[in-house]
Design an enzyme around this catalytic site. Structure first.
Site, mmCIF file in Angstrom:
data_model
loop_
_atom_site.group_PDB
_atom_site.id
_atom_site.type_symbol
_atom_site.label_atom_id
_atom_site.label_comp_id
_atom_site.label_asym_id
_atom_site.label_seq_id
_atom_site.Cartn_x
_atom_site.Cartn_y
_atom_site.Cartn_z
ATOM 1 N N ASP A 164 10.437 2.896 -11.499
ATOM 2 C CA ASP A 164 11.091 4.035 -10.847
ATOM 3 C C ASP A 164 12.043 3.593 -9.723
ATOM 4 O O ASP A 164 11.918 4.047 -8.599
ATOM 5 C CB ASP A 164 9.985 4.956 -10.302
ATOM 6 C CG ASP A 164 10.538 6.242 -9.712
ATOM 7 O OD1 ASP A 164 11.570 6.723 -10.194
ATOM 8 O OD2 ASP A 164 9.924 6.746 -8.752
ATOM 9 N N GLU A 399 0.998 -1.185 -10.851
ATOM 10 C CA GLU A 399 0.800 -0.196 -11.901
ATOM 11 C C GLU A 399 1.050 -0.721 -13.306
ATOM 12 O O GLU A 399 1.910 -0.194 -14.029
ATOM 13 C CB GLU A 399 1.652 1.051 -11.626
ATOM 14 C CG GLU A 399 1.202 1.779 -10.388
ATOM 15 C CD GLU A 399 1.735 3.199 -10.265
ATOM 16 O OE1 GLU A 399 2.434 3.668 -11.176
ATOM 17 O OE2 GLU A 399 1.433 3.842 -9.237
ATOM 18 N N TYR A 451 -1.197 10.297 -6.595
ATOM 19 C CA TYR A 451 -0.323 11.400 -6.177
ATOM 20 C C TYR A 451 -1.030 12.739 -6.362
ATOM 21 O O TYR A 451 -0.512 13.654 -7.002
ATOM 22 C CB TYR A 451 1.002 11.321 -6.938
ATOM 23 C CG TYR A 451 1.815 10.141 -6.452
ATOM 24 C CD1 TYR A 451 2.700 10.288 -5.384
ATOM 25 C CD2 TYR A 451 1.645 8.881 -7.001
ATOM 26 C CE1 TYR A 451 3.406 9.196 -4.893
ATOM 27 C CE2 TYR A 451 2.350 7.780 -6.519
ATOM 28 C CZ TYR A 451 3.220 7.951 -5.467
ATOM 29 O OH TYR A 451 3.915 6.876 -4.970
ATOM 30 N N TYR A 455 1.794 14.896 -8.585
ATOM 31 C CA TYR A 455 1.862 14.850 -10.052
ATOM 32 C C TYR A 455 0.632 15.496 -10.680
ATOM 33 O O TYR A 455 0.658 15.895 -11.844
ATOM 34 C CB TYR A 455 1.996 13.403 -10.552
ATOM 35 C CG TYR A 455 3.288 12.729 -10.156
ATOM 36 C CD1 TYR A 455 4.519 13.298 -10.457
ATOM 37 C CD2 TYR A 455 3.281 11.509 -9.494
ATOM 38 C CE1 TYR A 455 5.703 12.676 -10.100
ATOM 39 C CE2 TYR A 455 4.451 10.872 -9.137
ATOM 40 C CZ TYR A 455 5.668 11.462 -9.443
ATOM 41 O OH TYR A 455 6.828 10.836 -9.084
ATOM 42 N N GLU A 487 -0.204 3.926 -2.304
ATOM 43 C CA GLU A 487 0.876 4.910 -2.524
ATOM 44 C C GLU A 487 0.305 6.312 -2.501
ATOM 45 O O GLU A 487 -0.683 6.590 -3.201
ATOM 46 C CB GLU A 487 1.581 4.695 -3.873
ATOM 47 C CG GLU A 487 2.503 3.509 -3.918
ATOM 48 C CD GLU A 487 3.285 3.413 -5.229
ATOM 49 O OE1 GLU A 487 3.494 4.455 -5.890
ATOM 50 O OE2 GLU A 487 3.686 2.287 -5.578
HETATM 51 C C1 GCB Z 1 4.385 5.166 -8.524
HETATM 52 C C2 GCB Z 1 5.167 3.905 -8.566
HETATM 53 C C3 GCB Z 1 6.448 3.996 -7.751
HETATM 54 C C4 GCB Z 1 7.100 5.347 -7.945
HETATM 55 C C5 GCB Z 1 6.156 6.434 -7.488
HETATM 56 C C6 GCB Z 1 6.733 7.840 -7.665
HETATM 57 O O1 GCB Z 1 3.225 5.221 -8.803
HETATM 58 O O2 GCB Z 1 4.414 2.772 -8.204
HETATM 59 O O3 GCB Z 1 7.296 2.950 -8.144
HETATM 60 O O4 GCB Z 1 8.328 5.443 -7.295
HETATM 61 O O5 GCB Z 1 4.965 6.358 -8.207
HETATM 62 O O6 GCB Z 1 7.374 8.338 -6.757
HETATM 63 O O7 GCB Z 1 6.540 8.406 -8.738
#
Ligand code: GCB
Length: 576
Positions: A164, A399, A451, A455, A487
């Protein structure tokens, strides 16, 4: 690998500036003789990504050619010295020619490589040509353009990265020509330990000259300590050592000399910090005391220069990290510039140092190649960064699609490799697989990306926080290891407000980060919180990425704070 430096025994010159450039979509550069020099070239800035420098070619990732000309500066002497050409990083493949002679090829986008060019040089009118290729392929690291049948379903994006962030290409860090003595010091490896208040500095040298001695001198903070060896190893003892830590980033200067019959043949100075880092039980210990990480996953990303070295942006980012009371970051998702590592040493910021292995998958196609590339990149990363006190852990991947029978052996091998190269630092893997991440059985500490409330549990912060709490407890019950939440975050459009908080508003980001942090701090085994991301950053285009941007930054791409920056600043001042 020692970074080039200038002193009475060594010279270096940075070839950065405006070079010549040509795209080569038909791959006819080599057949057309471009290895000897380019015609009809356009100007390009080095270092910088090519993608945003022109009105064409933003999404072009294929072959492109660079060229520069240089004369040997006064003091460079190929008859007496070894002269090398060092590339800080080129994404992704670089093949170089000097005066028509092929120097070699390097694969991998974010780590340095160099060529011995002594035999190729002329005193004046040298022509350096570099072919760069940044295409995405299933057998590269990181992989891209993966056929859907090879891996889990990927969201569609253009260019087709399996990660990403925008796949910027080009010569991203300085190209340095440097001269060293023929009897040069090849490498220095420093490790440090503590015995009460005494600092122990162990130095291993690699040198071409087998006779004579290596002499080490440590200065700073009132110390002036020296030792020498006719072998490869020596130890310096520092009474009442001024330890390196966030808030007190004490550095000493370590100077190594290669001496024969009283004559010095080479000399190299590097800043070092005396500190220890260990995982014991639930805790991450810096200098024997528990440390809690506050900070970010970041990117090397800025307008126009792309992923190219941007010194003023680097300085600004460290100033912002200090302003917001962060004490750490992860080099998500690839090694950052040497300049960033030097700044982290100097300003006392802890670093989880990550290889370029993001978005790996484990189907057989290309697996052997991806594996060898991961091993190479792990070796290159540790060789480059092993002497930085700021580095407190190696992350072998981010990941991976690791719910696959091939994954555990793959990562066991990388773990063992990292440990064999550096026994002093914890090794980790950053995963979004939670309880299913089998490699957590042997990693020293756990890094989790989640997330909740974004998400999943979309729009429902409280529900997400409950899921987070349960998952953290389950992971601890399974592994009994310290965990860093590497994250969590929410896309946030600056200037968008909603009460009650709503996704994409500044209020939602504030509430979500605050609530997740409350959960994290209720768990004694959680040893760090890294918000995703420090700044908004460029991505490929896709329906989930408005404007080709990931807006999870706490600062905008031009480094202005969103509301969440002020909240984190409060939350981070108190937490030690
Ligand atoms: C993740 C990734 C990261 C993305 C992020 C996102 O899990 O490690 O590279 O930018 O999510 O914002 O979706």
């Amino acid at each position: 690998m020692l970074y080039p430096q200038s002193n009475p025994f060594r010279q270096s010159v940075d070839l950065s500036g405006i070079w010549d450039f040509r795209f080569d979509p038909e791959h006819h550069g080599a057949a057309s003789g471009w290895t000897n020099g380019l015609t009809n070239a356009r100007p390009i800035a080095v270092p910088a990504s090519w993608n945003d420098q022109f009105e064409d070619g933003r999404d072009y990732l294929g072959d492109a050619w660079y060229q520069t000309r240089f004369d040997l500066p006064l003091g460079f002497d190929p008859a007496r010295q070894q002269i090398r050409l060092r590339f800080g990083s080129v994404n992704y493949i670089a093949e170089a020619w000097l005066n028509g002679g092929r120097l070699g090829l390097h694969e991998g986008g974010h780590l340095p490589f160099e060529f011995d060019v002594t035999a190729h040089l002329k005193r004046e009118g040298n022509v350096l040509v570099v072919r760069v290729n940044g295409e995405l392929a299933f057998d590269r690291v990181p992989p891209g353009n993966i056929a859907p049948e090879l891996t889990i379903a990927k969201e569609e994006k253009f260019p087709a990265a399996s990660f990403d962030f925008f796949p910027f290409c080009g010569i991203h860090r300085p190209v340095v020509l440097y001269a060293i003595p023929r009897d040069a010091l090849d490498d220095v490896t420093v490790t440090t330990d503590l015995a009460d208040t005494r600092g122990i500095v162990r130095v291993r040298v690699a040198r071409a000259m087998r006779d004579g001695v290596a002499r080490a001198a440590l200065t700073g903070h009132g110390a002036n300590i020296s030792a020498e060896t006719s072998g490869d190893e020596l130890e310096l003892n520092v009474p009442n050592a001024a330890l390196w830590a966030p808030g007190a980033p004490n550095l000493y200067d370590l100077t190594i000399q290669v001496v024969r019959n009283g004559t010095t043949f080479d000399r190299y100075t590097l800043p070092i910090g005396i500190r220890t880092i260990r995982v014991t039980g639930d805790a991450l210990l810096l200098n024997g005391k528990p440390v809690y990480l506050k900070g970010f996953g970041r990117h090397e990303d800025f307008a126009i220069s792309g992923r190219g070295l941007a010194p003023a942006v680097n300085v600004k980012d460290f100033a912002l990290m200090q302003w917001i009371n962060a004490n750490s970051f992860r080099t998500s998702h690839y090694p950052y510039s040497e300049q960033q590592m030097d700044l982290a040493d100097r300003l006392g910021i802890l670093v989880i140092d990550e290889t370029p292995a993001v978005g790996l998958f484990f189907a057989e196609q290309g697996l052997a190649r991806r594996f060898e590339l991961c091993r190479q990149m792990t070796r290159e990363l540790i060789a480059r960064d092993k002497n930085h006190p700021c580095v407190i852990a190696w992350s072998v991947a981010n990941e991976p699609n690791s719910v696959h029978p091939n994954a555990p052996a793959f990562f066991r091998n990388l773990y063992d490799l990292a440990k064999s190269l550096d026994a002093t630092r914890p090794v980790t893997l950053v995963s979004n697989k939670g309880l299913q991440e089998e490699s957590f059985d042997f990693m020293d500490l756990l890094c989790l990306n989640r997330y909740y409330g974004w998400y999943t549990q979309i729009g429902q912060i409280e529900l997400g926080a409950g899921e987070l709490s349960q998952e953290l407890d389950a992971m601890y019950a399974k592994w009994h290891k310290p965990l860093i939440f590497t994250e969590f975050g929410a896309d946030t459009l600056p200037g968008h407000h909603a009460q009650p908080p709503e996704m994409f508003s500044e209020e939602y980001q504030v509430e979500m980060l605050t609530r997740d942090i409350q959960v994290l701090r209720s768990k004694p085994f959680v040893v760090g919180e890294h918000v995703w991301n420090m700044c908004d950053f460029k991505t490929a285009q896709g329906v989930r990425r408005v404007n080709g941007m990931n807006y999870k930054g706490v600062f905008t791409r031009d480094r202005r704070p969103k509301m969440a920056a002020h909240r984190l600043r409060e939350l981070w001042v108190a937490k030690g």
